[in-house]
Write an enzyme that holds these catalytic residues in place. Structure first.
Site, PDB file in Angstrom:
ATOM      1  N   ARG A 118     -13.973  -6.633   8.400  1.00 11.33           N
ATOM      2  CA  ARG A 118     -13.810  -6.297   6.970  1.00 11.33           C
ATOM      3  C   ARG A 118     -13.449  -4.839   6.722  1.00 11.33           C
ATOM      4  O   ARG A 118     -13.665  -4.300   5.640  1.00 11.33           O
ATOM      5  CB  ARG A 118     -15.050  -6.678   6.166  1.00 11.33           C
ATOM      6  N   LYS A 140       0.417   0.919   2.546  1.00 11.76           N
ATOM      7  CA  LYS A 140       0.894  -0.470   2.562  1.00 11.76           C
ATOM      8  C   LYS A 140       0.877  -0.940   4.010  1.00 11.76           C
ATOM      9  O   LYS A 140       1.484  -0.297   4.887  1.00 11.76           O
ATOM     10  CB  LYS A 140       2.314  -0.569   2.012  1.00 11.76           C
ATOM     11  N   GLU A 182      15.695   6.570   4.013  1.00 13.76           N
ATOM     12  CA  GLU A 182      14.484   6.681   3.180  1.00 13.76           C
ATOM     13  C   GLU A 182      14.315   8.114   2.679  1.00 13.76           C
ATOM     14  O   GLU A 182      13.808   8.330   1.581  1.00 13.76           O
ATOM     15  CB  GLU A 182      13.241   6.219   3.953  1.00 13.76           C
ATOM     16  N   LYS A 224       6.405  11.136  -1.995  1.00 10.65           N
ATOM     17  CA  LYS A 224       5.741   9.833  -1.909  1.00 10.65           C
ATOM     18  C   LYS A 224       4.266   9.970  -2.273  1.00 10.65           C
ATOM     19  O   LYS A 224       3.713   9.146  -3.013  1.00 10.65           O
ATOM     20  CB  LYS A 224       5.900   9.223  -0.514  1.00 10.65           C
ATOM     21  N   GLU A 234       0.611  -0.089  -6.912  1.00 10.12           N
ATOM     22  CA  GLU A 234       1.927  -0.491  -7.435  1.00 10.12           C
ATOM     23  C   GLU A 234       1.828  -1.315  -8.712  1.00 10.12           C
ATOM     24  O   GLU A 234       2.426  -2.379  -8.842  1.00 10.12           O
ATOM     25  CB  GLU A 234       2.740  -1.243  -6.357  1.00 10.12           C
ATOM     26  N   ARG A 238       4.829   3.253  -8.703  1.00 15.97           N
ATOM     27  CA  ARG A 238       5.092   3.148  -7.265  1.00 15.97           C
ATOM     28  C   ARG A 238       6.288   2.255  -6.977  1.00 15.97           C
ATOM     29  O   ARG A 238       6.942   2.408  -5.948  1.00 15.97           O
ATOM     30  CB  ARG A 238       3.846   2.640  -6.535  1.00 15.97           C
ATOM     31  N   ASN A 242      10.772   1.422  -4.351  1.00  8.30           N
ATOM     32  CA  ASN A 242      11.533   0.274  -3.853  1.00  8.30           C
ATOM     33  C   ASN A 242      13.015   0.365  -4.185  1.00  8.30           C
ATOM     34  O   ASN A 242      13.735  -0.625  -4.086  1.00  8.30           O
ATOM     35  CB  ASN A 242      10.955  -1.021  -4.428  1.00  8.30           C
ATOM     36  N   HIS A 245      15.469  -1.649  -2.253  1.00  7.61           N
ATOM     37  CA  HIS A 245      14.766  -2.556  -1.348  1.00  7.61           C
ATOM     38  C   HIS A 245      14.973  -4.031  -1.674  1.00  7.61           C
ATOM     39  O   HIS A 245      14.997  -4.859  -0.767  1.00  7.61           O
ATOM     40  CB  HIS A 245      13.270  -2.227  -1.322  1.00  7.61           C
ATOM     41  N   HIS A 249      16.271  -6.031   1.283  1.00  9.57           N
ATOM     42  CA  HIS A 249      15.504  -7.125   1.902  1.00  9.57           C
ATOM     43  C   HIS A 249      16.334  -8.399   1.951  1.00  9.57           C
ATOM     44  O   HIS A 249      16.223  -9.192   2.889  1.00  9.57           O
ATOM     45  CB  HIS A 249      14.208  -7.372   1.132  1.00  9.57           C
ATOM     46  N   HIS A 262      16.122  -1.724   9.105  1.00 12.44           N
ATOM     47  CA  HIS A 262      15.569  -1.676   7.749  1.00 12.44           C
ATOM     48  C   HIS A 262      16.240  -0.573   6.918  1.00 12.44           C
ATOM     49  O   HIS A 262      16.734  -0.817   5.815  1.00 12.44           O
ATOM     50  CB  HIS A 262      14.048  -1.445   7.831  1.00 12.44           C
TER      51      HIS A 262
END
Ligand code: NAD
Ligand code: GLY
Length: 361
Positions: A118, A140, A182, A224, A234, A238, A242, A245, A249, A262
């Site tokens: 956990r 993330k 990026e 960032k 987000e 935030r 993206n 993205h 993607h 990527h």
């Protein structure tokens, strides 16, 4: 060494950026609470840097897991091998995981840390440009699912991020360029001065001038960190990170992981977002030339090489995480250095941009 902090109350952490940091034991050890340390890396990075990191951890019970290298291994199965390694050496809740590698290793290690017993501590040592300026910062974590990229994951912050620029000495040019996508993203989405810095210094950056690189990585992490500090989960701002993205993607999902790196897919995606912003009346043709020129000077693609039909592209975009109630939210540019989240773009203009890029195959 430069240092900045990501401010998230009790989850705040430092980001260290400089050269030869993998010789500085204290940077790591002051963030390790217990005595058990599991280093997670992969078959490419282990021979390069694993011994160096182990040498920093004298007196600790060190264990390691060496994952196969590649985005195709960013899966729950691979994360399970991290859990198995932890359980085999009976590491308890006081253990610390160290992610040593690029974004794939970092995302999986963070996810393993978020869920092992956990939640246990973890530290990021990112070794690609992309992971230094993006994936190691902001918490993330996660894995891919066969039906979508990064679909399984958690927000889970590291205890610190150690960015040793010297690790980039072994990174190949294509991966370096992918990371530069990026870096350029931060200039485009919210920092026109940084965009100009990149335009003025792109030759030196591509020649890997270390001082310029440190400045670019520092500024990227700072931008960032500022955004994540305002919106960790987000809920709003935030999502600006993206930029490119949702388009990118779709390219990655359709062509298959590995055809485009990527960062390469994000480069094309940012240009698509810029083109839609132009169609919507926000950007000029000159702006588009600036974006295209900077991407090309960073040796990044500005078009899709590979067979993608517009309808497949649209279908793929609509399974992205940024889709809410069937509505694809896109990050567009009001001007260069000023991004916003747009829900009410004209579908016909989006179709035209997708058609334009898919037609170039
Ligand atoms: P990667 O982790 O696959 O690394 C690229 C390649 O470089 C790999 O072959 C790796 O083994 C190798 N490598 C790593 N460090 C090296 C070094 N110093 N010298 C030589 N080779 C080295 O890819 P990446 O571009 O670092 O990361 C991409 C991943 O990051 C994707 O899975 C993407 O979804 C994820 N990502 C996550 C976030 C986030 O916020 N968590 C943000 C952006 C991207
Ligand atoms: N890479 C986007 C984010 O961290 O939110």
């Amino acid at each position: 060494m430069r240092q900045l902090n990501l401010d998230l109350d009790e989850k705040s952490y430092p980001i260290y950026i400089g050269q030869d940091l993998l010789s500085n034991s204290e940077l790591l050890t002051k963030h390790i609470a217990g005595k058990q340390v599991m280093i997670v890396t992969n078959t490419t990075v282990a021979p390069l840097y694993l011994d160096k990191v182990k040498a920093l951890l004298e007196g600790y019970k060190i264990s390691e897991v060496i994952l196969p290298d590649g985005e195709q291994y960013k899966t729950l199965d691979t994360v399970n091998t991290i859990f198995s390694a932890l359980l085999e050496v009976r590491f308890d809740r006081s253990c610390t995981l160290i992610a040593l590698g690029g974004g794939v290793v970092g995302d999986m290690t963070g996810f393993a840390a978020a869920s092992y017993q956990r939640g246990v501590n973890f530290i990021q040592i990112p070794t690609t440009l992309l992971s230094q300026v993006d994936s190691s910062v902001g918490g993330k974590t996660g894995v891919n699912h066969e039906l979508g990229k990064n679909m399984i994951g958690a927000f889970y912050q590291p205890k610190c991020v150690v960015i040793d620029m010297d690790t980039l000495d072994t990174l190949d040019d294509r991966q370096y360029s992918a990371g530069m996508a990026e870096v350029i993203k931060y200039g485009l989405l919210g920092n026109i001065e940084f965009l100009e810095f990149l335009e003025n210094n792109i030759d030196g950056l591509m020649a890997r001038d270390k001082l310029l690189m440190i400045e670019a990585v520092y500024q990227s992490c700072l931008d960032k960190a500022n955004i994540v500090a305002q919106d960790e989960l987000e809920a709003g701002k935030r999502a600006l990170l993206n930029l490119g993205h949702t388009f990118g993607h779709a390219i990655e999902n359709i062509l298959g992981y590995g055809v485009y790196l990527h960062g390469e897919a994000i480069a094309v995606g940012m240009l698509m977002a810029a083109r839609l912003s132009q169609s919507e009346g926000f950007l000029s043709a000159d702006d588009i030339n600036r974006v295209r020129g900077l991407l090309e000077n960073a040796n990044l693609p500005s078009t899709i090489y590979g067979k993608i039909t517009p309808s497949d592209f649209m279908k793929s975009m609509s399974v992205d995480k940024k889709v809410i109630d069937g509505n694809i939210r896109l990050v567009l540019l009001r001007k260069l250095g000023d991004a916003f989240i747009c829900n009410n773009y004209q579908d016909i203009l989006l179709d035209q941009v997708i058609g334009e890029f898919c037609l170039t195959t």
